[in-house]
Each structure stands twice: as structure tokens, then as C-alpha cells.
Design an enzyme around this catalytic site. Structure first.
Site, PDB file in Angstrom:
ATOM      1  N   LEU A 104       1.288   1.491  -5.028  1.00  0.00           N
ATOM      2  CA  LEU A 104       2.082   0.091  -4.993  1.00  0.00           C
ATOM      3  C   LEU A 104       1.590  -0.596  -3.717  1.00  0.00           C
ATOM      4  O   LEU A 104       1.277   0.008  -2.577  1.00  0.00           O
ATOM      5  CB  LEU A 104       3.381   0.227  -4.702  1.00  0.00           C
ATOM      6  CG  LEU A 104       4.272   0.536  -6.080  1.00  0.00           C
ATOM      7  CD1 LEU A 104       5.830   0.619  -5.627  1.00  0.00           C
ATOM      8  CD2 LEU A 104       3.937  -0.368  -6.965  1.00  0.00           C
ATOM      9  N   ASP A 105       1.180  -2.089  -3.697  1.00  0.00           N
ATOM     10  CA  ASP A 105       0.554  -2.571  -2.715  1.00  0.00           C
ATOM     11  C   ASP A 105       1.503  -2.650  -1.504  1.00  0.00           C
ATOM     12  O   ASP A 105       2.620  -2.315  -1.338  1.00  0.00           O
ATOM     13  CB  ASP A 105       0.406  -3.949  -2.970  1.00  0.00           C
ATOM     14  CG  ASP A 105      -0.673  -4.187  -3.932  1.00  0.00           C
ATOM     15  OD1 ASP A 105      -1.479  -3.394  -4.176  1.00  0.00           O
ATOM     16  OD2 ASP A 105      -0.778  -5.542  -4.688  1.00  0.00           O
ATOM     17  N   TYR A 106       0.859  -2.937  -0.186  1.00  0.00           N
ATOM     18  CA  TYR A 106       1.629  -2.685   1.062  1.00  0.00           C
ATOM     19  C   TYR A 106       2.968  -3.461   0.632  1.00  0.00           C
ATOM     20  O   TYR A 106       4.171  -3.026   1.401  1.00  0.00           O
ATOM     21  CB  TYR A 106       0.938  -3.363   2.202  1.00  0.00           C
ATOM     22  CG  TYR A 106       1.391  -3.522   3.564  1.00  0.00           C
ATOM     23  CD1 TYR A 106       1.697  -1.958   4.089  1.00  0.00           C
ATOM     24  CD2 TYR A 106       1.539  -4.481   4.243  1.00  0.00           C
ATOM     25  CE1 TYR A 106       2.127  -1.962   5.466  1.00  0.00           C
ATOM     26  CE2 TYR A 106       2.182  -4.424   5.566  1.00  0.00           C
ATOM     27  CZ  TYR A 106       2.363  -2.973   6.307  1.00  0.00           C
ATOM     28  OH  TYR A 106       3.083  -3.182   7.407  1.00  0.00           O
TER      29      TYR A 106
END
Ligand code: URA
Length: 263
Positions: A104-106
Site C-alpha cells: 500500500l502506498d505511503y
């Protein structure tokens, strides 16, 4: 979980259960350094040290599966970040080497599966098994029906078409709205890029489900171990080789007489 000593020896492939029972009765089996002869003795195969006829019985390798409710501002990575940002590994303390299944992105929050089972993780990420991931996506503006249809057919990214997906408006919030998206593959920044492609910037992104797993009762930043039933359901999703769809041959386009150019 404690299990019978003869089963631990048999499961390690050292003997049949009957043979193991005989070894126990003959005083040839030690648990944590002590000879055990009592029939029916149970041990913890993960923590107790068992020796049969002097040989160490390898400890059972329990696979670990956890579901983390990842907060935003955490990197999905195993190693340390060179910029010193927090990572999902800072949130978990488990007695096994687990790694994230996909990423999952930051700034994305939500359901992140982590496991020690590399083979299963690889399959869960393989788009051919169509393991669903569901997202709640806050976007700028409110996409009209035509745009939703376009999204659901799959939008081209990097000159490749993406798989069809489920999409609907979950709720409107002023000039913006929340979309519910169910997708069956996970490309890099997938949700953000397909929304950008139809000119609706993503403001906030949360993954609510991975396969059948949901975040019910799991606070942000917390994790839980999957139940045997949940693990089974993940395994079932990737247990069968999916049937290849027949490629539909398009009929060759025959130019109408009027449009045919004369040589
Ligand atoms: N799609 C994105 O754009 N980001 C994520 O973190 C997950 C899916």
C-alpha cells in the site's frame, strides 16, 4: 497448541506413530532435556525441544498470517527507509519473518496482509487468480455514469489495458465523493492512476478488504492473526488454476466500398 509427543516425532518424518510410541516407552525420547516415558504426553511443537534417539526433532514451522490495519504515513517495506520514515515493520512484533503481500502506498491506509508463506503470497498477487481487493476512494468531483462505466471497463495504463473492475459511488461529500472499487489486480499506484486517467484526483485511499478479510474491530495501526478458517479461504481462492478465457477473434474489419481507396 499442545499435541501428542508421538505425533510430533511422526510429523517430522522420523518414524511412524507406533514406532515413536515404542521409543517413548523405551526412554529414548527427551523433551527439553528430560526423558519422557509417560504415554500420552503432550508438547508444544513450536517451543519445546524434542529429541528422539538423540536426534533433534525439527520444530514445526507454523506459517504466520496477520492482517494489519495500516495507517497512512507508514511505508510498506521490509527494510529501513533511507529517509527515516516509519515502516509497517515498526508496527508488528511476531516471532516469525513475515513480509507484506503486495504493498500500500505511503499515504494509503487499510488492510495489509502479511505472511511468512512466500508461495501463497505470490499466488495471491497473481492477477490470474482474481483475488479481490476492495477500496474506499475519496475523489475530487463526482464522476458521472459514463465515467464510471469507463472505469469499470478498465482504463489503459502504460499502454496496457487494466482488468475490468467493480465501481460505484458510495456516498457524496459536498463537491467530492467516495467511490467503492473492487479490483482483481494490483498495479503500482493502480487506483490513483486510473482515477487520474478519468480526471478525478484521489484525495484519500483506504483498502477495506483483501480477499474475504476485513478490518472489522481492528483499530488503525493494530494487527491480528488470521483464523485457520480465514487462511483456508485464502488458499481456496488460489487452489485452482483458472480456466483461460478463449480469445475472441475479432472479425477482420472489411472496409466498405465507399471507404476503400483505389489503387
Ligand atoms: N492503488 C493505489 O493507487 N495505491 C495503493 O496504495 C493501493 C492501490
Amino acid at each position: 497448541m499442545k499435541i501428542r509427543l508421538q505425533k510430533v516425532i511422526a510429523d517430522a518424518g522420523l518414524a511412524s506413530r507406533r514406532e515413536a510410541e515404542r521409543w517413548i516407552a523405551e526412554g529414548r525420547v527427551k523433551v527439553n532435556g528430560n526423558v519422557v516415558t509417560k504415554p500420552g504426553t503432550c508438547v508444544d511443537p513450536l517451543s519445546d525441544e524434542v529429541r528422539a534417539r538423540g536426534k533433534l526433532v525439527p520444530r514445526a514451522q507454523e506459517r504466520v498470517f496477520i492482517l494489519l490495519n495500516k495507517p497512512a504515513d507508514y511505508l510498506t517495506t521490509m527494510g529501513a527507509d533511507e529517509r527515516g520514515r516509519k515502516t509497517v515493520m515498526d508496527l508488528i512484533k511476531v516471532p516469525a519473518r513475515v513480509f507484506p503481500v503486495g504493498r500500500l502506498d505511503y499515504n494509503t491506509q487499510g488492510a495489509l496482509l502479511m505472511t511468512s508463506d512466500g508461495a501463497l503470497a505470490k499466488k495471491l498477487l497473481d492477477p490470474k487468480y482474481r483475488v479481490p481487493r476492495t477500496y474506499l476512494v475519496k475523489v475530487r468531483g463526482i464522476p458521472d455514469d459514463k465515467t464510471l462505466r469507463r472505469l469499470s471497463r478498465g482504463v489503459a495504463l502504460d499502454n496496457q489495458s487494466t482488468a475490468p473492475l467493480g465501481v460505484e459511488v458510495d456516498r457524496v461529500s459536498g463537491k467530492n465523493c467516495f467511490l467503492k472499487m473492487k479490483m482483481f489486480e494490483g498495479k503500482n499506484r493502480h487506483v490513483k492512476r486510473i482515477c487520474e486517467a478519468v480526471r478525478h484526483e484521489v484525495i484519500r485511499l483506504k483498502r477495506t478488504h483483501f480477499g474475504n478479510l476485513n478490518l472489522n474491530g481492528l483499530p488503525l495501526g493494530a494487527y491480528r492473526f488470521l483464523s485457520p478458517r480465514e487462511i483456508k479461504s485464502l488458499e481456496l481462492m488460489v487452489s485452482k488454476e483458472p480456466v483461460e478465457k478463449k480469445t475472441v477473434r475479432r472479425r477482420p474489419v472489411i472496409k466498405s466500398k465507399r471507404t476503400q481507396t483505389k489503387r
